[in-house]
Write an enzyme that holds these catalytic residues in place. Sequence first.
Site, PDB file in Angstrom:
ATOM      1  N   ASP A   1       7.742   0.901  10.674  1.00 44.09           N
ATOM      2  CA  ASP A   1       6.284   0.911  10.784  1.00 44.09           C
ATOM      3  C   ASP A   1       5.927   0.152  12.063  1.00 44.09           C
ATOM      4  O   ASP A   1       6.088  -1.068  12.144  1.00 44.09           O
ATOM      5  CB  ASP A   1       5.653   0.256   9.544  1.00 44.09           C
ATOM      6  CG  ASP A   1       4.136   0.372   9.543  1.00 44.09           C
ATOM      7  OD1 ASP A   1       3.548   0.426  10.639  1.00 44.09           O
ATOM      8  OD2 ASP A   1       3.550   0.394   8.444  1.00 44.09           O
TER       9      ASP A   1
ATOM     10  N   LYS B   1      -5.446   1.905  13.226  1.00 44.21           N
ATOM     11  CA  LYS B   1      -5.394   0.614  13.931  1.00 44.21           C
ATOM     12  C   LYS B   1      -5.456   0.815  15.454  1.00 44.21           C
ATOM     13  O   LYS B   1      -6.395   1.405  15.938  1.00 44.21           O
ATOM     14  CB  LYS B   1      -4.144  -0.146  13.496  1.00 44.21           C
ATOM     15  CG  LYS B   1      -3.888  -0.103  11.996  1.00 44.21           C
ATOM     16  CD  LYS B   1      -5.034  -0.665  11.180  1.00 44.21           C
ATOM     17  CE  LYS B   1      -4.701  -0.612   9.707  1.00 44.21           C
ATOM     18  NZ  LYS B   1      -5.852  -0.517   8.843  1.00 44.21           N
TER      19      LYS B   1
ATOM     20  N   TYR C   1       2.642  -4.627   4.908  1.00 43.59           N
ATOM     21  CA  TYR C   1       1.239  -4.451   4.497  1.00 43.59           C
ATOM     22  C   TYR C   1       1.171  -4.315   2.971  1.00 43.59           C
ATOM     23  O   TYR C   1       2.021  -3.657   2.361  1.00 43.59           O
ATOM     24  CB  TYR C   1       0.678  -3.208   5.206  1.00 43.59           C
ATOM     25  CG  TYR C   1      -0.628  -2.733   4.618  1.00 43.59           C
ATOM     26  CD1 TYR C   1      -1.717  -3.598   4.519  1.00 43.59           C
ATOM     27  CD2 TYR C   1      -0.777  -1.435   4.143  1.00 43.59           C
ATOM     28  CE1 TYR C   1      -2.909  -3.179   3.962  1.00 43.59           C
ATOM     29  CE2 TYR C   1      -1.967  -1.004   3.591  1.00 43.59           C
ATOM     30  CZ  TYR C   1      -3.036  -1.887   3.496  1.00 43.59           C
ATOM     31  OH  TYR C   1      -4.211  -1.477   2.936  1.00 43.59           O
TER      32      TYR C   1
ATOM     33  N   ARG D   1      -4.220  23.764   6.878  1.00 44.42           N
ATOM     34  CA  ARG D   1      -3.379  22.741   6.235  1.00 44.42           C
ATOM     35  C   ARG D   1      -1.992  22.765   6.870  1.00 44.42           C
ATOM     36  O   ARG D   1      -1.355  21.731   7.042  1.00 44.42           O
ATOM     37  CB  ARG D   1      -3.304  22.962   4.716  1.00 44.42           C
ATOM     38  CG  ARG D   1      -2.273  22.061   4.038  1.00 44.42           C
ATOM     39  CD  ARG D   1      -2.504  21.860   2.533  1.00 44.42           C
ATOM     40  NE  ARG D   1      -2.922  23.041   1.831  1.00 44.42           N
ATOM     41  CZ  ARG D   1      -2.130  24.068   1.500  1.00 44.42           C
ATOM     42  NH1 ARG D   1      -0.848  24.053   1.824  1.00 44.42           N
ATOM     43  NH2 ARG D   1      -2.621  25.106   0.844  1.00 44.42           N
TER      44      ARG D   1
HETATM   45  O1  P1T Z   1      -4.996   2.002   6.010  1.00 40.23           O
HETATM   46  P1  P1T Z   1      -3.990   3.054   6.375  1.00 40.23           P
HETATM   47  O2  P1T Z   1      -4.378   3.893   7.553  1.00 40.23           O
HETATM   48  O3  P1T Z   1      -3.552   3.866   5.203  1.00 40.23           O
HETATM   49  O4  P1T Z   1      -2.696   2.280   6.911  1.00 40.23           O
HETATM   50  C1  P1T Z   1      -1.840   1.567   6.087  1.00 40.23           C
HETATM   51  C2  P1T Z   1      -1.068   0.555   6.878  1.00 40.23           C
HETATM   52  C3  P1T Z   1       0.242   0.839   7.227  1.00 40.23           C
HETATM   53  N1  P1T Z   1       0.981  -0.019   7.937  1.00 40.23           N
HETATM   54  C4  P1T Z   1       0.484  -1.200   8.345  1.00 40.23           C
HETATM   55  C5  P1T Z   1       1.359  -2.138   9.120  1.00 40.23           C
HETATM   56  C6  P1T Z   1      -0.834  -1.547   8.043  1.00 40.23           C
HETATM   57  O5  P1T Z   1      -1.290  -2.727   8.476  1.00 40.23           O
HETATM   58  C7  P1T Z   1      -1.634  -0.656   7.294  1.00 40.23           C
HETATM   59  C8  P1T Z   1      -3.043  -0.978   6.910  1.00 40.23           C
HETATM   60  N2  P1T Z   1      -3.382  -2.332   7.054  1.00 40.23           N
HETATM   61  C9  P1T Z   1      -4.602  -2.895   6.792  1.00 40.23           C
HETATM   62  C10 P1T Z   1      -5.653  -2.197   6.329  1.00 40.23           C
HETATM   63  C11 P1T Z   1      -4.684  -4.343   7.055  1.00 40.23           C
HETATM   64  O6  P1T Z   1      -5.794  -4.888   7.155  1.00 40.23           O
HETATM   65  O7  P1T Z   1      -3.616  -4.959   7.175  1.00 40.23           O
END
Ligand code: P1T
Length: 385
Positions: free
Chosen positions: A177, A202, A105, A53
């Site tokens: 972000d 992503k 998001y 961890r």
């Molecule tokens: O899904 P996760 O790995 O927790 O990521 C969150 C997140 C953070 N920042 C941005 C700009 C994002 O687009 C996302 C997640 N977005 C999607 C799942 C979507 O379809 O827009």
Amino acid sequence: MHIDENAGFGTKAIHAGQSPDPATGAICTPIYQTSTYVQKSPGVIVGEYDYSRAANPTRTALEANLAALEGGRHGLVYSSGVAATGAVLHLLKAGDHVVLCDDVYGGTNRIFHRVFQQLGIDITLVDMTDHDATKAAMRDNTKLMWIETPTNPTLKVIDIAAMAEIAKTKNAMVAVDNTFCSPYLQNPLQHGADIVCHSLTKYLGGHSDGIGGALIVNDDEIHKNLKFIQLSEGAVPGIQECFLFLRSTKTLHVRMDRHCENAAKVAAYLEAHDKVERVIYPGLPSHPQHAIAAKQMRGFGGMVTIYLKGGLGESRKMLETVKIFALAESLGGVESLIEHPAIMTHASVPADQRAKLGIADNLVRLSVGIEDVNDLIADLETAIG
Ligand code: P1T
């Protein structure tokens, strides 16, 4: 392996943070699938590791690789993008104030408003394309400015350097972000940000097969505090995920070039289509912040957002008819995805805010993948009809 700071992006992507395994010569960093490490005597550890961890060699390699790609000193990885966002918010305390980009998001909006606001963090939403409004939103107790650029889903482009200048008037930290750009297209630390956040799910992961997040920082004190939160909360990714992300970053530059190329062609095709009311793509001269995008980004990315002529009926027809584009949440994978933000990714954003931002029934978001672009355009042609 030591990679010179001046090495090119592709060289860093493939080598930074990784060396052939000293025991076997294995060129890939092994999956150190272990939760713990044998000690020589209580408190006397063999190498740098005592418990996974806290740290794990596969994870360390990924953290170093991501830091190199963003041009930062420290990388930290998390079990998801929102876990990375949460870690930043845990740097704050009750009574602190945050200036938050209005279009983010849906899950980001949710964690700010429905988790941390309950704990006493004050939040002001602001349209960061409006610099005067952003200045006016700053308070003496503003501790964090949270930027997303390009924004999800309306693809506004925020001038990071201008925002950082405003944040510094109150000594607030600036977090960006950078998920939609990936480090290949934009490096917010160079423009004055303190923290870069990514959803590894992503473009960095790129193959729609893992969930993860990352933070990259230069400041040793911020890193120390984030490391403490990472250890204390334990929102770390599994080791197999770390291996997958390490494998994926090796091809990031090649994939991103194709995403950008394909998206530019798809955007131009859609802009000329008589059933499309408006196309938003930072690379189009018609984009309101095209000049900022050209200054701040090295390419315009793979995301395209459109307003169809009509309403929900027209959107549904398109989303149900596509064959190569898959109707799914998420973005940034090699395969093209399409979705309806108002019903899907941004359903948790309150309806009045969605209306204000233009997240309407005829808004459709495309994540343009790296298939043959002629096939993608033919697919859209059939679906829009
Ligand atoms: O899904 P996760 O790995 O927790 O990521 C969150 C997140 C953070 N920042 C941005 C700009 C994002 O687009 C996302 C997640 N977005 C999607 C799942 C979507 O379809 O827009």
